[in-house]
Write a protein that holds these residues in place. Structure first.
Motif, PDB file in Angstrom:
ATOM      1  N   PRO A  84       0.821  -1.225   0.000  1.00 12.97           N
ATOM      2  CA  PRO A  84       0.000   0.000   0.000  1.00 12.97           C
ATOM      3  C   PRO A  84       0.844   1.260   0.000  1.00 12.97           C
ATOM      4  O   PRO A  84       1.937   1.290   0.578  1.00 12.97           O
ATOM      5  N   GLU A  85       0.329   2.295  -0.659  1.00 15.80           N
ATOM      6  CA  GLU A  85       1.042   3.566  -0.762  1.00 15.80           C
ATOM      7  C   GLU A  85       0.196   4.714  -0.216  1.00 15.80           C
ATOM      8  O   GLU A  85      -1.009   4.779  -0.448  1.00 15.80           O
ATOM      9  N   TYR A  86       0.857   5.607   0.505  1.00 18.76           N
ATOM     10  CA  TYR A  86       0.217   6.782   1.093  1.00 18.76           C
ATOM     11  C   TYR A  86       0.948   8.009   0.569  1.00 18.76           C
ATOM     12  O   TYR A  86       2.137   8.200   0.851  1.00 18.76           O
ATOM     13  N   ALA A  87       0.252   8.826  -0.208  1.00 22.33           N
ATOM     14  CA  ALA A  87       0.892   9.975  -0.858  1.00 22.33           C
ATOM     15  C   ALA A  87       0.679  11.250  -0.049  1.00 22.33           C
ATOM     16  O   ALA A  87      -0.398  11.473   0.517  1.00 22.33           O
ATOM     17  N   PHE A  88       1.711  12.091  -0.017  1.00 23.75           N
ATOM     18  CA  PHE A  88       1.655  13.376   0.669  1.00 23.75           C
ATOM     19  C   PHE A  88       1.868  14.480  -0.357  1.00 23.75           C
ATOM     20  O   PHE A  88       2.810  14.445  -1.142  1.00 23.75           O
ATOM     21  N   ILE A  89       0.965  15.462  -0.328  1.00 24.13           N
ATOM     22  CA  ILE A  89       1.020  16.535  -1.316  1.00 24.13           C
ATOM     23  C   ILE A  89       0.468  17.812  -0.701  1.00 24.13           C
ATOM     24  O   ILE A  89      -0.338  17.774   0.238  1.00 24.13           O
ATOM     25  N   GLY A  90       0.910  18.943  -1.214  1.00 23.95           N
ATOM     26  CA  GLY A  90       0.397  20.218  -0.741  1.00 23.95           C
ATOM     27  C   GLY A  90       0.960  21.344  -1.569  1.00 23.95           C
ATOM     28  O   GLY A  90       1.808  21.141  -2.440  1.00 23.95           O
TER      29      GLY A  90
END
Length: 207
Positions: free
Chosen positions: A24-30
């Motif tokens: 599983p992958e958890y993406a962080f963006i902003g």
């Protein structure tokens, strides 16, 4: 969640070159300069994992970090790029949206929002796009240490009220600070709970 191991895996220019893996992958963006690298380093207890910079817009690829050899933390380029050509902005936008829409291993996007500001058009547009695209996401307010407890709570409530003008239900919301490590256990606990659900679903499928 106890993070015992956090290692850089790969930087990919597009979704096709992301790891050939099923974890599983958890993406962080902003938005540029929201404190993404600092937050990632705080979550993983590794000050050098993600490169921090005073210059916004330094992340230009899809960066995968393998955590505890169990799941990936994915550092995506920021939106609202500082000092970029129109062609470069378009390339980054296509790369981000391609990853989010096509990556089957992606289970959640964490959208980082600077708690000091009222709702910004660019953040709201991105949040609405995720909703319309039916992508699971959570909102992570950053830089809570820059405000007092009362003002922090006030700003979060104001943001919720703003979103509820168009949203029937709010996504999970976390309040964090890379300086004080506030919210670390909450974010990691949320990831752990999703991983547990995925593991359980896999077990049920096998049995």
């Amino acid at each position: 969640m106890d993070i015992k191991q956090a290692e850089f895996s790969v930087s990919a220019p597009n979704v096709a070159q992301c790891p050939k893996d099923t974890k599983p992958e958890y993406a962080f963006i902003g938005r540029s300069n929201v404190g993404k690298s600092s937050l990632i380093n705080m979550l993983t207890n590794n000050k050098r994992l993600a490169k921090t910079s005073a210059t916004p817009g330094k992340t230009l690829l899809i960066n995968h970090f393998i955590i505890n050899k169990e799941w990936y933390l994915v550092d995506l380029p920021g939106y609202g790029y500082a000092k970029r050509s129109k062609k470069e902005v378009e390339r980054l936008d296509n790369m981000i949206r391609g990853y989010i829409l096509q990556r089957e291993q992606l289970v959640n996007v964490f959208v980082l929002v600077d708690i000091r500001h009222e709702p910004q058009k660019i953040d709201v547009e991105f949040i609405n796009w995720l909703g319309l695209s039916q992508i699971p996401f959570a909102i992570v307010f950053t830089k809570a240490d820059k405000l007092g407890t009362g003002k922090t709570k006030q700003n979060v409530e104001a943001y919720k009220e703003f979103l509820l003008e168009t949203w029937e239900e709010l996504p999970p919301i976390f309040v964090t600070s890379a300086e004080t490590k506030a919210g670390r256990d909450d974010v990691l606990g949320y990831i752990e709970s999703i991983n547990r659900q995925i593991s359980q679903q896999s077990s049920d499928t096998i049995s």
